[in-house]
Design an enzyme around this catalytic site. Structure first.
Site, PDB file in Angstrom:
ATOM      1  CD  GLU A   1       0.397   1.380   3.481  1.00 56.06           C
ATOM      2  OE1 GLU A   1       0.269   0.854   2.387  1.00 56.06           O
ATOM      3  OE2 GLU A   1       1.437   1.965   3.831  1.00 56.06           O
TER       4      GLU A   1
ATOM      5  CE  LYS B   1       3.563   6.283  -4.087  1.00 57.40           C
ATOM      6  NZ  LYS B   1       3.456   6.076  -2.672  1.00 57.40           N
TER       7      LYS B   1
ATOM      8  CG  ASP C   1       6.038   4.713   0.309  1.00 55.48           C
ATOM      9  OD1 ASP C   1       6.094   4.908  -0.923  1.00 55.48           O
ATOM     10  OD2 ASP C   1       5.402   3.783   0.825  1.00 55.48           O
TER      11      ASP C   1
ATOM     12  CE  LYS D   1       4.810   0.206   3.513  1.00 54.80           C
ATOM     13  NZ  LYS D   1       3.493   0.118   2.884  1.00 54.80           N
TER      14      LYS D   1
ATOM     15  CG  HIS E   1      -3.186   5.937  -6.278  1.00 49.88           C
ATOM     16  ND1 HIS E   1      -1.869   5.748  -5.945  1.00 49.88           N
ATOM     17  CD2 HIS E   1      -3.904   5.433  -5.255  1.00 49.88           C
ATOM     18  CE1 HIS E   1      -1.809   5.144  -4.784  1.00 49.88           C
ATOM     19  NE2 HIS E   1      -3.021   4.930  -4.327  1.00 49.88           N
TER      20      HIS E   1
ATOM     21  CE  LYS F   1      -7.672   5.704  -2.689  1.00 51.04           C
ATOM     22  NZ  LYS F   1      -8.447   4.545  -3.169  1.00 51.04           N
TER      23      LYS F   1
ATOM     24  NE  ARG G   1      14.108  -7.485 -20.000  1.00 52.54           N
ATOM     25  CZ  ARG G   1      14.777  -7.359 -18.867  1.00 52.54           C
ATOM     26  NH1 ARG G   1      15.820  -6.579 -18.783  1.00 52.54           N
ATOM     27  NH2 ARG G   1      14.383  -8.003 -17.777  1.00 52.54           N
TER      28      ARG G   1
ATOM     29  CG  HIS H   1      -0.434   9.290  -0.691  1.00 49.23           C
ATOM     30  ND1 HIS H   1      -0.522   9.545  -2.034  1.00 49.23           N
ATOM     31  CD2 HIS H   1       0.011   8.018  -0.577  1.00 49.23           C
ATOM     32  CE1 HIS H   1      -0.145   8.465  -2.705  1.00 49.23           C
ATOM     33  NE2 HIS H   1       0.183   7.524  -1.846  1.00 49.23           N
TER      34      HIS H   1
END
Lengths: 304, 567
Positions: free
Chosen positions: B297, B229, B316, B419, B259, B263, B122, B321
């Site tokens: 993370e 995802k 998540d 996290k 992704h 790897k 857009r 993964h």
């Protein structure tokens, strides 16, 4: 980078210096994957080391550079060792004097990494039968470069004679992007190729080699014609109906692909520096059978 | 067919699970023909290395193209002429990963002549504006050096189609544009549609592709759709999402990008296990004590508050993964490396996964509170912008799973993710049993731990083996040492980005690295009961940012007499 000079030395002293330098740097067991031996003269030394070190970024290696000096001088071995952050592996420049020039293999052999592949590269002059050369015998892969010969076309045509599985030539490596593009262009069938032309600069060994590969694979006569270069400039394949598939490259960077019934397309097809050619060679260390059948075709010899 | 993980009988999930089996049955009876059939049986033994290197040229292509030869390993796999239509080009992913990856593919000579890229967004842009955006993204984020001639080749094929997803007119323009590109660039009606947009737009975009007939490939060409995802947020929504895509695109044309699977190290798990003889004999309950799979993370939720709240760490990360890593580590050897065989083995493992009997002791969750992370004071989750102060979304999740088969019975798999942990690290650690008898005195081996094989996925990809070694000196003292293989050290600079590999696979049509819908559903079947349990059992436990998660996670392992690896 640490550089270390040893004069009038021996292979075992070089070897222990290498180990000591590695320990000093705190990285005694770096993951080197192969030994690359470059046999070169003093004039070609700088470029060879540079290309090899760059290729070693992809394939961390111990690089041994053999430089033959005056055979009339007394026997002596000088070594220059370079180890450091800028080079991922180790570089040893070996300068051989006197009768030792005939026995380089005795110096190289104890310096090879244990149980990993050995590759020999002659950036300049190379022996007639690389596999029979004393240093060539140590290696599983022998890389020559026809372009640096006095008569490059004769050199590449003669390669079949001394061929032993494991030989390859950088004139062949330089063709990979061209071959890849041509193969991709023929992924959508265009019909039987009746004849073709490869255009290359005068004396370019890759031209006849590409023509030989095409005629071998397509089973059609492929001519080589001269152009003003640089390097390879065009490939034209004529289909039975008279239509033409054409790849044109005039500036050594960007090519135009023309296919019957399709719009012209531009494709990046740059000439590659020696380091990239070398890196491609080191990626696969098994005998290149396609190269073998191509040089045999070039030599007009039936495939053995 | 083995039963999938069993939720308590009679629950919604159990019914859904059965329905899933029923629905899949026909697909299992007639397995889809693999896209790349193995060239010859002899080659299967060498298939591991060859397929991992992914340069196999099949016999069929040789027949069609005399210039292709399976022995010619220098020639790379190049996709056929095609157009990549990218929805959501203004997004972060496109700028950071996708556009640079396209350039990198071009730079490695892997894009076909005539390859074209169409951006859809857009924005009131002309083709040049999008080209400029691409140029900047490439300059900034490409992995390989910038080369003018490569850019020229790509630049010629760049197009832009402005519009909103619900604007019929814009998609009609897109359809016309693609037809035109076929004529001017010779792309032969082969289109890949990459939906780099939030899932709520999927139905609209896919409906538009159907309406304009773009989803239907004419004879001799292909149409593929790539989705990112998350693939739903539970089994039900995953099925709904799948129903939407599968109503328009057949399953073999749907590429789900995770992704992580692109790897190099993840692919290397297969090489490590199946190309070597060293590890496979001990890769079972006879030698393995337990397995820890971690994705830690150090960052918080950043700008993803809107997406993250209500989703949480388990949905998540674990659902996709970590369970994919578990499948790769635990699976039996596939008969070949084509998509069908590989997915079959992964599905078997996922079906065999068992949840702990008591979810209150077999799982742990946490939510980060304000603290110090790497030398900086950081906010707690509840203080982050856009997060409701009473949110019970977990930012840390740990679960204990078992794989109920002969190889793994009794070996726990501990999965954890979080996290704002103290550092960024993803790894799979296979921890071995202690030696059955130690001929040394107890004091000599006091500090000897368990042998471990660790596959580091990121950062600093590689493999570490930990074993006992004698400490120099007169006493016989044994201590743990690490033997390290750094992937980047032996094969420097040659590791392509995950997205490069995955985009190339999409354009070639090679699906082994993409999860099948069945795997997605099986993963949700594992996770849904845990999410249900958590939703009805209070709040996650707080843990200060910059630490290694809540105390309950440590207690979970301590009950089994084990401890998390300190990373």
């Amino acid at each position: 980078m640490t550089s270390f000079n040893l004069t009038g030395t021996t292979a075992s002293k070089i070897s222990s210096t290498l180990t000591r330098l590695r320990h000093q740097m705190g990285a005694p067991a770096i993951g080197m994957v192969l030994t690359l031996v470059a046999v070169v003269d003093e004039a070609g030394q700088y470029d060879a080391v540079r290309a090899a070190t760059e290729a070693a970024r992809e394939h961390p290696s111990r690089i041994l550079v053999v430089i033959n000096r005056d055979p009339a001088e007394p026997n002596r071995l000088d070594a220059e060792i370079r180890v450091g952050e800028s080079a991922p592996g180790e570089v040893v420049l070996l300068r051989l004097y006197g009768d030792l020039t005939e026995h380089a293999d005795s110096v190289i052999s104890p310096l090879l990494l244990t149980d990993t592949p050995v590759v020999v590269w002659w950036p300049g002059e190379c022996p007639k039968v690389p596999a029979k050369d004393p240093i060539g015998q140590l290696a599983g892969r022998r890389i020559t470069d026809a372009r640096s010969a006095g008569d490059p076309v004769a050199a590449i045509t003669g390669r079949a004679e001394g061929y032993v599985p494991g030989d390859t030539d950088l004139a062949w490596t330089r063709l990979t992007p061209w071959r890849s593009l041509l193969a991709a262009a023929l992924d959508q069938p265009i019909g039987k190729v009746a004849e073709g032309v490869v255009e290359a600069a005068r004396g370019n060994p890759s031209g006849p080699l590409l023509a030989a590969w095409l005629s071998d694979r397509l089973n059609a006569p492929i001519q080589v014609s001269e152009s003003s270069g640089p390097g390879l400039t065009a490939v034209r394949l004529t289909v039975a109906g008279g239509e033409e598939l054409k790849v044109n490259r005039s500036d050594a960077r960007l090519a135009t692909l023309s296919k019957p019934g399709q719009p012209d397309r531009r494709v990046a097809l740059a000439r590659r520096p020696t380091s990239e050619l070398l890196a491609e060679e080191l990626r696969r260390l098994d005998p290149d059978e396609v190269y073998a059948s191509t040089i045999h075709r070039l030599a007009k010899k039936p495939r053995s | 067919m083995t039963k999938p993980t069993k939720p308590a009988p009679g629950t919604e999930a159990a019914k859904a699970a059965e329905a899933a089996e029923g629905a899949e049955a026909p697909e299992n009876v007639v397995p889809p023909i693999p896209a790349t059939s193995p060239a010859a049986p002899v080659e299967q033994s060498t298939a591991v290395a060859a397929q991992v290197a992914a340069t196999a040229t099949t016999e069929e292509t040789v027949a069609a193209n005399p210039l292709r030869d399976p022995r010619d390993k220098r020639l790379p796999r190049v996709a056929g002429p095609c157009v990549l239509v990218l929805f959501g080009v203004t997004g972060d992913l496109a700028k950071r990963k996708l556009l640079p990856a396209i350039y990198d593919l071009g730079n490695r000579g892997l894009l076909p002549p005539g390859f074209s890229l169409v951006g859809f967004a857009r924005r009131d842009w002309a083709h040049e504006d999008f080209a400029q955006v691409t140029y900047e993204a490439v300059k900034e984020n490409a992995r390989t050096p910038f080369r003018e001639e490569v850019w020229k080749q790509i630049r010629e094929g760049i197009h832009f189609c402005p519009g909103e997803f619900n604007d019929d007119g814009a998609f009609d323009v897109l359809s016309m544009m693609l037809k035109e590109i076929d004529e001017t660039r010779g792309t032969g009606g082969n289109y890949a549609f990459y939906l780099s947009v939030p899932p709520k737009f999927f139905p609209t975009v896919i409906e538009q592709l159907k309406r304009t007939g773009l989803a239907k490939a004419p004879e001799g060409s292909w149409r593929r759709v790539v989705i990112e995802k998350p693939f739903g947020h539970d089994l039900k929504s995953a099925r709904e999402l799948n129903a939407i895509t599968n109503a328009v695109f057949p399953e073999e044309s749907v590429f789900r990008i995770d992704h992580y699977l692109g790897k190099e190290t993840v692919q290397n798990i297969l090489a490590l296990r199946f190309a070597n003889t060293l590890y496979e004999p001990i890769w079972n309950r006879g030698y393995v004590d337990h397995i820890q799979i971690t994705m830690a993370e150090d960052i918080g939720i950043g700008g993803r508050a809107g997406y993250y709240d209500g989703i949480g760490a388990a949905r998540d990360v674990i659902q996709n993964h970590l369970l994919q890593l578990l499948a790769l580590v635990a699976m039996e050897d596939p008969i070949s490396f084509d998509a069908d065989a590989l997915r079959r083995e992964k599905e078997k493992v996922l079906r065999a996964v068992q949840l702990p009997a008591d979810l209150s002791t077999g799982t742990a969750r946490g939510q980060y509170t304000a603290g110090w992370q790497g030398g900086e004071p950081v906010k707690g989750y509840l203080e982050e912008d856009g997060i409701p102060p009473d949110s019970i979304t977990e930012t840390y999740a740990a679960i204990k799973l078992e794989v109920a088969n002969r190889r793994w019975a009794g070996v726990p798999f501990y999965l954890r993710t979080g996290k704002r942990l103290s550092r960024r690290m993803t790894e799979v650690a296979v921890v071995f049993q202690r030696a059955p008898h130690l001929p040394f005195s107890k004091d000599d081996t006091e500090i000897l731990g368990q042998n471990a094989l660790v596959i580091r996925v990121q950062p600093d990809e590689g493999i570490t083996v930990r074993f006992g070694s004698k400490v120099p000196g007169t006493a016989m003292e044994v201590r743990d040492v690490n033997m390290d293989f750094a992937y980047g050290e032996s094969f420097m600079e040659s590791s392509p980005e995950a997205y490069e590999r995955l985009l190339l696979d999409v354009l070639i049509g090679d699906p082994p690295l993409f999860p099948h819908q069945r795997e997605v559903e099986l993963s949700w079947m594992i996770l849904d009961p845990i999410e249900e349990f958590w939703a009805s059992h209070g709040k996650p436990e707080g843990y200060p940012a910059g630490t290694w998660g809540p105390a309950s996670a440590d207690a979970m392992l301590a009950r089994d007499g084990r401890a998390w690896r300190r990373l």
